[in-house]
Design a protein around this motif. Structure first.
Motif, PDB file in Angstrom:
ATOM      1  N   UNK A   1       0.798  -1.068   0.042  1.00 43.72           N
ATOM      2  CA  UNK A   1      -0.046  -0.017   0.024  1.00 43.72           C
ATOM      3  C   UNK A   1       0.710   1.354   0.059  1.00 43.72           C
ATOM      4  N   UNK A   2       2.110   1.150   0.720  1.00 40.56           N
ATOM      5  CA  UNK A   2       3.082   2.221   0.645  1.00 40.56           C
ATOM      6  C   UNK A   2       3.392   2.729  -0.753  1.00 40.56           C
ATOM      7  N   UNK A   3       3.437   1.600  -1.586  1.00 39.09           N
ATOM      8  CA  UNK A   3       4.100   1.672  -2.880  1.00 39.09           C
ATOM      9  C   UNK A   3       3.039   1.801  -3.827  1.00 39.09           C
ATOM     10  N   UNK A   4       1.488   1.899  -3.453  1.00 35.63           N
ATOM     11  CA  UNK A   4       0.533   2.090  -4.348  1.00 35.63           C
ATOM     12  C   UNK A   4       0.314   0.676  -5.044  1.00 35.63           C
ATOM     13  N   UNK A   5       0.508  -0.237  -4.404  1.00 31.00           N
ATOM     14  CA  UNK A   5       0.189  -1.830  -4.830  1.00 31.00           C
ATOM     15  C   UNK A   5      -0.721  -2.453  -3.887  1.00 31.00           C
ATOM     16  N   UNK A   6      -1.716  -3.240  -4.374  1.00 30.76           N
ATOM     17  CA  UNK A   6      -2.756  -3.822  -3.360  1.00 30.76           C
ATOM     18  C   UNK A   6      -2.517  -5.194  -3.837  1.00 30.76           C
ATOM     19  N   UNK A   7      -2.035  -6.073  -2.698  1.00 28.90           N
ATOM     20  CA  UNK A   7      -1.918  -7.497  -2.640  1.00 28.90           C
ATOM     21  C   UNK A   7      -2.934  -8.393  -2.184  1.00 28.90           C
ATOM     22  N   UNK A   8      -3.190  -9.520  -2.610  1.00 27.24           N
ATOM     23  CA  UNK A   8      -4.035 -10.520  -2.240  1.00 27.24           C
ATOM     24  C   UNK A   8      -3.262 -11.749  -1.907  1.00 27.24           C
ATOM     25  N   UNK A   9      -3.856 -12.813  -1.244  1.00 30.63           N
ATOM     26  CA  UNK A   9      -3.314 -14.103  -1.156  1.00 30.63           C
ATOM     27  C   UNK A   9      -4.161 -15.043  -1.921  1.00 30.63           C
ATOM     28  N   UNK A  10      -3.391 -15.907  -2.299  1.00 25.67           N
ATOM     29  CA  UNK A  10      -4.168 -17.004  -3.131  1.00 25.67           C
ATOM     30  C   UNK A  10      -4.201 -18.157  -2.464  1.00 25.67           C
ATOM     31  N   UNK A  11      -5.401 -18.777  -2.248  1.00 24.08           N
ATOM     32  CA  UNK A  11      -5.628 -19.875  -1.094  1.00 24.08           C
ATOM     33  C   UNK A  11      -5.168 -21.201  -1.828  1.00 24.08           C
ATOM     34  N   UNK A  12      -5.317 -22.283  -1.172  1.00 22.50           N
ATOM     35  CA  UNK A  12      -5.150 -23.669  -1.803  1.00 22.50           C
ATOM     36  C   UNK A  12      -6.313 -23.950  -2.653  1.00 22.50           C
ATOM     37  N   UNK A  13      -7.399 -23.188  -2.502  1.00 22.35           N
ATOM     38  CA  UNK A  13      -8.452 -23.664  -3.571  1.00 22.35           C
ATOM     39  C   UNK A  13      -8.505 -22.803  -4.801  1.00 22.35           C
ATOM     40  N   UNK A  14      -7.288 -21.909  -4.962  1.00 24.19           N
ATOM     41  CA  UNK A  14      -7.399 -20.805  -5.878  1.00 24.19           C
ATOM     42  C   UNK A  14      -8.107 -19.576  -5.976  1.00 24.19           C
ATOM     43  N   UNK A  15      -8.744 -19.379  -4.869  1.00 21.79           N
ATOM     44  CA  UNK A  15      -9.405 -18.284  -4.542  1.00 21.79           C
ATOM     45  C   UNK A  15      -8.481 -17.104  -4.143  1.00 21.79           C
ATOM     46  N   UNK A  16      -8.662 -15.918  -4.641  1.00 24.11           N
ATOM     47  CA  UNK A  16      -7.486 -14.782  -4.128  1.00 24.11           C
ATOM     48  C   UNK A  16      -8.408 -13.847  -3.188  1.00 24.11           C
ATOM     49  N   UNK A  17      -7.814 -13.662  -2.197  1.00 29.04           N
ATOM     50  CA  UNK A  17      -8.292 -12.901  -0.857  1.00 29.04           C
ATOM     51  C   UNK A  17      -7.493 -11.733  -0.996  1.00 29.04           C
ATOM     52  N   UNK A  18      -8.550 -10.433  -0.910  1.00 25.57           N
ATOM     53  CA  UNK A  18      -7.967  -9.112  -0.836  1.00 25.57           C
ATOM     54  C   UNK A  18      -8.722  -8.436   0.052  1.00 25.57           C
ATOM     55  N   UNK A  19      -8.386  -7.642   1.135  1.00 28.37           N
ATOM     56  CA  UNK A  19      -6.880  -8.065   1.776  1.00 28.37           C
ATOM     57  C   UNK A  19      -6.437  -9.677   2.046  1.00 28.37           C
TER      58      UNK A  19
END
Length: 314
Positions: A22-40
């Motif tokens: 976020x400090x660098x103006x980028x939003x990251x999410x996490x990819x779960x074991x089932x392929x779902x991307x969670x953001x935050x």
């Protein structure tokens, strides 16, 4: 009334990457074991309970899934004008992020509208680095590209400061009202229990020992005795008195219960049990109906009260 403190916490490996992004103006999410991307991003996979293997970049454009309009923003909220709270599914994510939308009016808000992040000018590695989201269809320019880290050293963000504020309106009881209105006149008014004769200030309206309503107002002097005390040596954000200072239980003359207040006007090492003190009032033009009318207590210079006179009030 307001209860407030600033809570500082360690972010841990996943949220540290998220806040640094976020400090660098980028939003990251996490990819779960089932392929779902969670953001935050999640810290532990909801399926496997393991930390995420991969963080992926999403957004900063997304779609409003649901929303509500806040016509009268509260102090400390993202915007000082009417705005919408919305659950926003960022492009590339499968879950929604809660944030503010600066739509201009409730009529402009709608489910399915496209929005994009509006970045704060000064970014420190916080969710507030996204100042808010704004309607994307009204903007012709493309989304802003990520920039270099805001900090000079480019170190990852490892800590975050979360202000906690609880403001509420308290309805004074009849006994409290008498006490508070007395303070506005520079008077300290307690109430006496008709059963045991004890005087309470401020009165709760009922004697805690006998369970009967207190009656009969008793005006007390603004002098008293220190029963117990603590020397505060640790500073914290928002502190109004510079450490070290003394917070003490003061038993007003004629009262049967002590209350806490500051002891100033002497070195902390000079404060002791039994010390005689007097209230120092703010200038009269600053008085209201609160205990803040008394700035602090200071030593009177009288001989200390004998221990036996306040031992039962410890």
């Amino acid at each position: 009334m307001e209860i407030a403190f600033d809570y500082t916490r360690s972010l841990g490996p996943v949220l540290s990457q998220f806040m640094t992004g976020l400090r660098d103006r980028r939003i990251l999410g996490a990819r779960g074991a089932d392929g779902t991307v969670h953001a935050p991003p999640f810290e532990y996979d909801p399926v496997t309970s393991l930390p995420p293997d991969e963080l992926v970049e999403v957004g900063p454009v997304g779609t409003v899934l649901t929303w509500t309009w806040l016509a009268e923003p509260l102090p400390g909220q993202p915007l000082d004008r009417p705005f919408g709270w919305a659950l926003i599914r960022l492009d590339g994510a499968d879950t929604a992020m809660l944030h503010a939308v600066d739509a201009g009016s409730a009529a402009a808000m709608r489910t399915g509208m496209r929005v994009r992040a509006r970045w704060a000018a000064d970014r420190t590695g916080s969710i507030r680095d996204i100042a808010c989201f704004e309607p994307y269809a009204l903007l012709s320019e493309p989304p802003e590209a990520p920039t270099e880290a805001a900090s000079a050293d480019g170190e990852p963000v490892s800590m975050t400061l979360a202000p906690v504020r609880l403001r509420y309106q308290h309805t004074a009881s009849p006994a409290e009202s008498i006490y508070l209105r007395g303070l506005a006149e520079g008077r300290l008014i307690g109430q006496r229990c008709p059963a045991c004769g004890k005087v309470y200030i401020p009165s709760r309206g009922t004697c805690p020992a006998d369970g009967v309503p207190t009656d009969g107002e008793v005006e007390l002097p603004d002098t008293g005795t220190v029963t117990t005390f603590s020397v505060v040596n640790v500073g914290y954000p928002g502190q109004q008195v510079t450490p070290p200072y003394v917070a003490a239980a003061v038993l007003l003359d004629g009262a049967d219960i002590a209350f806490q207040h500051l002891i100033l006007g002497c070195e902390p090492a000079q404060v002791r049990m039994g010390m005689r003190v007097r209230a120092v009032w703010l200038p009269r033009e600053e008085w209201d109906t609160t205990f803040r009318n008394i700035s602090h207590f200071e030593p009177t210079g009288e001989p200390d009260a004998p221990y036996e006179s306040f031992a039962r009030f410890l």
